[in-house]
Design a protein around this motif. Structure first.
Motif, PDB file in Angstrom:
ATOM      1  N   THR A 243       0.947  -1.272   0.258  1.00  0.00           N
ATOM      2  CA  THR A 243      -0.149   0.135  -0.119  1.00  0.00           C
ATOM      3  C   THR A 243       0.778   1.208   0.161  1.00  0.00           C
ATOM      4  O   THR A 243       0.619   2.375  -0.737  1.00  0.00           O
ATOM      5  CB  THR A 243      -0.931  -0.104   1.169  1.00  0.00           C
ATOM      6  N   TYR A 246       2.436   2.064  -3.531  1.00  0.00           N
ATOM      7  CA  TYR A 246       1.575   2.544  -4.546  1.00  0.00           C
ATOM      8  C   TYR A 246       1.878   3.976  -4.276  1.00  0.00           C
ATOM      9  O   TYR A 246       1.585   4.830  -5.498  1.00  0.00           O
ATOM     10  CB  TYR A 246       0.258   2.322  -4.247  1.00  0.00           C
ATOM     11  N   ARG A 247       1.893   4.645  -3.291  1.00  0.00           N
ATOM     12  CA  ARG A 247       2.106   5.938  -3.023  1.00  0.00           C
ATOM     13  C   ARG A 247       3.294   6.706  -3.369  1.00  0.00           C
ATOM     14  O   ARG A 247       3.347   7.470  -3.881  1.00  0.00           O
ATOM     15  CB  ARG A 247       1.512   6.200  -1.355  1.00  0.00           C
ATOM     16  N   ASP A 248       4.269   6.048  -2.791  1.00  0.00           N
ATOM     17  CA  ASP A 248       5.610   6.569  -2.770  1.00  0.00           C
ATOM     18  C   ASP A 248       6.466   5.868  -4.147  1.00  0.00           C
ATOM     19  O   ASP A 248       7.728   6.597  -4.057  1.00  0.00           O
ATOM     20  CB  ASP A 248       6.330   6.322  -1.594  1.00  0.00           C
ATOM     21  N   ARG A 282       9.517   6.349   3.578  1.00  0.00           N
ATOM     22  CA  ARG A 282       9.031   6.375   2.562  1.00  0.00           C
ATOM     23  C   ARG A 282       8.679   4.969   1.977  1.00  0.00           C
ATOM     24  O   ARG A 282       9.404   4.032   1.926  1.00  0.00           O
ATOM     25  CB  ARG A 282       9.646   7.027   1.371  1.00  0.00           C
TER      26      ARG A 282
END
Length: 359
Positions: A243, A246-248, A282
């Motif tokens: 998860t 996906y963002r970083d 991160r």
């Protein structure tokens, strides 16, 4: 074996069953068996020494799974070694090593891939620091693979060996059986070339460069009762870590190419350390650190506050790698009020594999 659930979001839930199998029963030869290999078994024995690795981070954990190597990542080799001594024999496989199933499995893969019909006698030693983030399995496997290859005339390239290891990367389970494990390819790449390596997906070696020549590397292992192996590792890597990546992942890739690589090119240890410190917060690296509680962040922050140039947790931890110009006496003095001790004092390895032969 347990069925583990992987959740990447509200609409992203899959199940993965850890299937165990006997060594040699689930091999992936990558089509190499279809080629003609010139085999020339050598007389005497081949000894290979491989440096261990510090795995700083995976790039994107959404791109790998226990039976699908990849994900990218970055790490560097250290002067902490595993060795493999191999001798060709007429038949049979004799292994002198306490983790024989993982070695036996790769031997079966290697024999099928190259068409070698003879036997092998092996003696393997590792650095005896398992499941603390130093890559004991991957380091042993590249030493074994290289020694096997050299012993029969080097029919495979180092890239082919890396890919065979990655696609057949296993960890031992109960009753002498094995199961596929997680592999980014960072360990074998830095063991082969030395220095620091940047990996892309599907075990691709994007970049490697000497790292921290002449500096000291200290491995600190803070107290923790959190496991870094087995089902705990699976839960960590394949749920929260996915998860967060996906963002970083785009930011991490940008930082590698635009900040870390230039720092390595100009041998700027402090700048490289600043990039790695940012990476600690991160994506999947944050999940790995928090897996051991916020105490690991506390320890690393204390080390950063003491102006140490490079501080990062290796793999899923709990080992913390510190790279600095400080000698051991000064480092011990710095660590004492923090309640930390040096587990391993070493240096970066910029030579990579060392191969020798004996009668």
């Amino acid at each position: 074996m347990a069925i583990m659930k992987i959740r990447g979001g509200d609409l992203d839930l899959v199940e993965y069953e850890f299937k165990t199998f006997a060594p040699g029963k689930n091999t992936k030869t990558l089509g190499l068996e279809k080629r003609k290999h010139a085999l020339k078994p050598v007389k005497g024995s081949v000894m290979v020494r491989a440096p261990a690795r510090i795995h700083l981070t995976v790039l994107d954990m959404n791109r790998f799974a226990p039976d699908h190597p990849g994900g990218g990542g970055i790490g560097f080799a250290i002067q902490c070694y595993c060795t493999a001594e191999v001798r060709c024999t007429a038949k049979g496989i004799a292994i002198d090593y306490n983790r024989a199933p993982i070695v036996r499995n790769f031997i079966e893969v290697f024999k099928k891939a190259t068409g070698y019909k003879g036997g092998f006698s092996l003696k393997v030693t590792d650095h005896e620091h398992q499941h603390v983030g130093l890559g004991s399995t991957s380091t042993v496997m590249i030493a074994v693979a290289t020694a096997l290859n050299e012993a029969i005339g080097s029919p495979l390239t180092t890239t082919q060996l890396r890919h065979l290891i990655g696609h057949n990367y296993v960890e031992e389970t109960a009753n002498g059986k094995i199961a596929f494990g997680f592999e980014t390819g960072v360990g074998p790449a830095v063991s082969i070339h030395g220095g620091m390596a940047l990996m892309g997906d599907e075990l691709s070696l994007v970049y490697h460069h000497p790292f921290a020549e002449g500096k000291n590397v200290y491995i600190l292992i803070p107290p923790t009762d959190i496991s870094s192996a087995g089902t705990q590792e699976f839960d960590l890597l394949m749920n929260k870590a996915r998860t967060l990546d996906y963002r970083d992942r785009e930011l991490k890739a940008y930082m590698f190419l635009m900040d870390l690589v230039p720092a390595l090119e100009r041998d700027d240890l402090k700048k490289a350390g600043d990039v790695i410190w940012e990476i600690e917060f991160r994506g999947s690296k944050r999940a790995e650190v928090e897996h051991h509680s916020y105490g690991i962040y506390h320890y690393m922050n204390l080390l950063r506050e003491r102006k140490l140039e490079f501080v990062g947790m290796s793999s899923v931890g709990p080992s913390i790698a510190v790279v600095t110009a400080l000698d051991r006496t000064a480092m011990k003095k710095l660590l004492k009020p923090l309640g930390l001790t040096i587990a391993i004092a070493t240096k970066a390895d910029n030579k990579g594999l060392v191969i020798s032969r004996s009668a």
